[in-house]
Write a protein that holds these residues in place. Structure first.
Motif, short mmCIF file in Angstrom:
data_model
loop_
_atom_site.label_atom_id
_atom_site.label_comp_id
_atom_site.label_asym_id
_atom_site.label_seq_id
_atom_site.Cartn_x
_atom_site.Cartn_y
_atom_site.Cartn_z
N CYS A 1 24.01 -32.30 -5.23
CA CYS A 1 24.66 -31.62 -4.11
C CYS A 1 23.59 -31.14 -3.14
O CYS A 1 22.83 -30.22 -3.46
N CYS A 2 23.53 -31.77 -1.98
CA CYS A 2 22.51 -31.43 -0.98
C CYS A 2 23.16 -30.66 0.17
O CYS A 2 24.08 -31.17 0.83
N LEU A 3 22.70 -29.45 0.41
CA LEU A 3 23.29 -28.60 1.44
C LEU A 3 22.37 -28.40 2.64
O LEU A 3 22.63 -27.54 3.49
N LYS A 4 21.32 -29.21 2.75
CA LYS A 4 20.34 -29.00 3.82
C LYS A 4 20.91 -29.20 5.22
O LYS A 4 20.37 -28.70 6.21
N ASP A 5 22.03 -29.94 5.31
CA ASP A 5 22.64 -30.19 6.62
C ASP A 5 23.77 -29.22 6.95
O ASP A 5 24.40 -29.33 8.02
N VAL A 6 24.06 -28.28 6.04
CA VAL A 6 25.16 -27.34 6.27
C VAL A 6 24.83 -26.39 7.41
O VAL A 6 23.84 -25.64 7.35
N THR A 7 25.65 -26.43 8.47
CA THR A 7 25.43 -25.57 9.63
C THR A 7 26.64 -24.66 9.90
O THR A 7 26.69 -23.98 10.93
N PHE A 8 27.60 -24.67 8.97
CA PHE A 8 28.77 -23.79 9.08
C PHE A 8 29.08 -23.27 7.67
O PHE A 8 29.56 -24.03 6.82
N GLY A 9 28.74 -22.01 7.42
CA GLY A 9 28.90 -21.44 6.08
C GLY A 9 29.95 -20.34 6.05
O GLY A 9 30.04 -19.53 6.97
N VAL A 10 30.75 -20.33 4.98
CA VAL A 10 31.83 -19.35 4.84
C VAL A 10 31.76 -18.68 3.47
O VAL A 10 31.64 -19.37 2.45
N LEU A 11 31.82 -17.36 3.45
CA LEU A 11 31.98 -16.61 2.20
C LEU A 11 33.38 -15.99 2.22
O LEU A 11 33.65 -15.11 3.05
N ASP A 12 34.26 -16.46 1.35
CA ASP A 12 35.60 -15.90 1.30
C ASP A 12 35.68 -14.92 0.14
O ASP A 12 35.16 -15.19 -0.94
N GLU A 13 36.35 -13.78 0.36
CA GLU A 13 36.41 -12.69 -0.62
C GLU A 13 34.98 -12.30 -1.05
O GLU A 13 34.66 -12.25 -2.24
N ALA A 14 34.15 -12.02 -0.06
CA ALA A 14 32.74 -11.73 -0.32
C ALA A 14 32.54 -10.54 -1.25
O ALA A 14 31.67 -10.57 -2.13
N ASP A 15 33.32 -9.48 -1.05
CA ASP A 15 33.16 -8.29 -1.90
C ASP A 15 33.50 -8.59 -3.35
O ASP A 15 32.82 -8.15 -4.28
N ARG A 16 34.54 -9.38 -3.56
CA ARG A 16 34.94 -9.77 -4.92
C ARG A 16 33.85 -10.63 -5.58
O ARG A 16 33.55 -10.49 -6.76
N MET A 17 33.24 -11.50 -4.78
CA MET A 17 32.20 -12.39 -5.29
C MET A 17 31.01 -11.58 -5.81
O MET A 17 30.46 -11.86 -6.88
N LEU A 18 30.63 -10.55 -5.06
CA LEU A 18 29.49 -9.73 -5.47
C LEU A 18 29.86 -8.80 -6.62
O LEU A 18 29.03 -8.52 -7.49
N ASP A 19 31.12 -8.33 -6.64
CA ASP A 19 31.59 -7.50 -7.76
C ASP A 19 31.52 -8.26 -9.08
O ASP A 19 31.30 -7.68 -10.14
N MET A 20 31.73 -9.57 -9.02
CA MET A 20 31.71 -10.40 -10.22
C MET A 20 30.29 -10.78 -10.65
O MET A 20 30.10 -11.51 -11.62
N GLY A 21 29.29 -10.29 -9.92
CA GLY A 21 27.90 -10.52 -10.31
C GLY A 21 27.30 -11.82 -9.80
O GLY A 21 26.31 -12.30 -10.35
N PHE A 22 27.89 -12.40 -8.74
CA PHE A 22 27.41 -13.68 -8.24
C PHE A 22 26.36 -13.56 -7.13
O PHE A 22 26.03 -14.55 -6.48
N GLU A 23 25.82 -12.35 -6.91
CA GLU A 23 24.87 -12.18 -5.82
C GLU A 23 23.66 -13.12 -5.91
O GLU A 23 23.31 -13.75 -4.90
N PRO A 24 23.00 -13.28 -7.07
CA PRO A 24 21.85 -14.20 -7.14
C PRO A 24 22.23 -15.63 -6.79
O PRO A 24 21.49 -16.32 -6.06
#
Length: 535
Positions: free
Chosen positions: A260-283
């Motif tokens: 999975c190569c993401l070097k060309d990604v120029t549009f990024g979305v974090l959905d439910e960002a607070d929930r993602m970090l609450d679940m320990g996915f920050e790293p």
């Protein structure tokens, strides 16, 4: 000023300080005044607080609540017609026909960012707008987000579940891809758009929407999540995709495998960002975003705005992103949901659950969603109901992704309209026509309670949420009372007995002094001290 200070100085009268007769008479009057001042009748006493709360319950009747909400809406519409707006250098606020919308950020008052009143105003191609054919007009978050996102601005969106957030970032994402590809799609192409989601179910839901939206334009999406084989996902990536939707764990695995190569990604979305970090996915989130193009457009959707999400925005977004809040950032439940809270003993929950199901689920047509706290608890409750003759499915972390997908599908279709779930189903999932939510176990936070009961009462329909509250949940009693009162619901006396104290919001890392941070807050500065012998 001097006289007030003297009057406030005990114990003697400032004008006649040494007259014993007058002082004695004053003491008698004071004693008489305080004679009936029983501690239980003071304004700060628990008894008085309960009496005051009970008075407010007279207005919690549904008719009164609807009348109050109607007046509030009429007032808001009147303000909108008059064209009122808040003052502020870089801030614009308005009243949308569907509720209050606050917009902050740089140059947000520019005419080109005016909210869209119709899909035609967006001037997007017909094949891109085909996904919106079943809607009369853009939702509040879509009407505000599209002008900014189509102009390439970094964007933060805070809006309730079911408000059209997926298309709010999905349609601009598709347009971003079409402009970059210029209508040509080569085989084996790397993705240009990335959408991160905290749970598999939400990732699949986003994928379903974006696959359908991208099909008329030739935009291909792939969904990457754990709990299932990597073979099909790797094959899809090698064939070439435009949008990658995934959960942090599986996505990081595929990046490290080199597929999975993401070097060309120029549009990024974090959905439910607070929930993602609450679940320990920050790293994982930081690692994944670090693989994308540095010159990218970032979009973040979050139900709340805590410190960790703010820091993430500072690191990966422009200094002045646009922030749109639809409704309010304050914790509030859907007013279309009737909330019934019942305080009972932990051992009485099973019998009470069965009694409620016999009452609300006897026709076998009513969709009932039962929330529990732990995976083991979900299995036990499911087995208990199955032994009692109930047709029930469940979703939780101990089930394979195939089992979870199948259970969710049966529930959505109504084939099995009774489902047990942990908080994996509390946020983001669009499950139509859930009429009853039962909180068998109260969640760990009041925010999760609000999200749970938000599974019902959707799209303007009414719903019922029945909650079991036990002694071990007493620490959240004050917050729950506030949520109930804000929505005009009845607060039971048995809940008030736990008190109405609300603990200060705490961060797992920073303690009780943690607070919500504005998007415009200045970045921290590094201070360097000169070398010194004094240490």
């Amino acid at each position: 000023m001097g006289r007030k200070l003297k009057e406030a100085t005990p114990p003697s009268d400032p004008e006649i300080p040494n007259d014993p007769e007058l002082n004695s008479e004053k003491k008698k009057k004071k004693k008489k005044k305080n004679k009936n001042k029983d501690p239980e009748n003071t304004i700060h006493s628990p008894k008085r607080k309960i009496e005051e709360l009970e008075k407010t319950e007279e207005f919690s009747d549904s008719k009164e609540r609807k009348k109050k909400n109607k007046k509030k809406k009429e007032k808001e519409n009147k303000n909108e017609d008059e064209g009122l707006e808040e003052n502020g250098k870089n801030e614009q606020s308005g009243i949308h026909e569907d509720g209050h919308v606050a917009v902050t950020g740089k140059d947000v008052k520019d005419a080109k960012y005016a909210p869209l009143k119709s899909f035609a105003e967006s001037k997007l191609p017909s094949d891109v707008l085909q996904c919106c054919r079943n809607f009369e007009s853009p939702s509040p978050i879509q009407s505000r987000a599209w002008p900014f996102l189509l102009d390439g601005r970094d964007f933060i969106g805070i809006a309730a579940t079911g408000s059209g957030k997926t298309l709010a970032f999905g349609v601009p994402g598709i347009m971003h891809i079409l402009k970059k590809r210029k209508g040509t799609f080569s085989k084996g192409r790397n993705p240009l758009c990335l959408v991160l989601s905290p749970t598999r179910e939400l990732a699949q839901q986003i994928s379903d929407v974006l696959c359908e939206a991208g099909k008329p334009c030739g935009v291909i999406s792939v969904c990457l999540y754990g709990g299932t084989s990597k073979v099909a996902q790797i094959s899809a990536l090698k064939s070439g995709v435009d949008i990658v939707i995934g959960t942090p764990g599986r996505l990081k695995d595929l990046i490290e495998m080199g597929v999975c190569c993401l070097k060309d990604v120029t549009f990024g979305v974090l959905d439910e960002a607070d929930r993602m970090l609450d679940m320990g996915f920050e790293p994982e989130v930081r690692h994944i975003l670090g693989q994308t193009c540095s010159a990218r457009q970032m979009v973040m959707f979050s139900a709340t705005w805590p410190l960790l999400v703010h820091q993430l925005a500072q690191e990966f977004m422009d200094p002045n992103p646009v922030k749109v809040v639809v409704g309010s950032e304050d914790l509030a439940a859907n007013h279309d949901v009737m909330q019934i809270v019942e305080v009972l003993d932990d051992r009485a929950r099973d019998a009470r659950l069965v009694a409620l199901l016999e009452k609300s689920h006897k026709s076998d047509q009513t969709r009932v969603l039962v929330f529990v706290l732990y995976k083991v608890e979900a299995t036990r409750v499911e087995n208990m109901l199955q032994k009692g003759g109930w047709k029930v499915v469940s979703i939780h972390g101990n089930k394979s992704q195939h089992e979870r997908t199948k259970a969710l599908s049966l529930f959505k279709k109504g084939t099995c309209p009774l489902m047990i779930a942990t908080d994996v189903a509390a946020r983001g999932l669009d499950i139509p026509d859930v009429e009853v939510v039962i909180n068998y176990s109260f969640p760990l936070t009041t925010e999760d309670y609000v999200h749970r009961i938000g599974r019902t009462g959707r799209a303007g329909k009414n719903g019922v949420a029945h909650t079991f509250f036990t002694q071990q949940n007493k620490g959240l009693a004050g917050e729950l009372v506030n949520v109930l009162r804000e929505a005009g619901q009845i607060v039971p006396d048995s809940l008030l007995k736990f008190g109405t104290h609300v603990k200060k919001k705490e961060s797992k890392l920073y303690g009780a002094h943690f607070k919500e941070i504005s998007v415009d807050a200045p970045k921290s500065k590094k201070i360097t001290f000169n070398d010194s012998d004094d240490e």
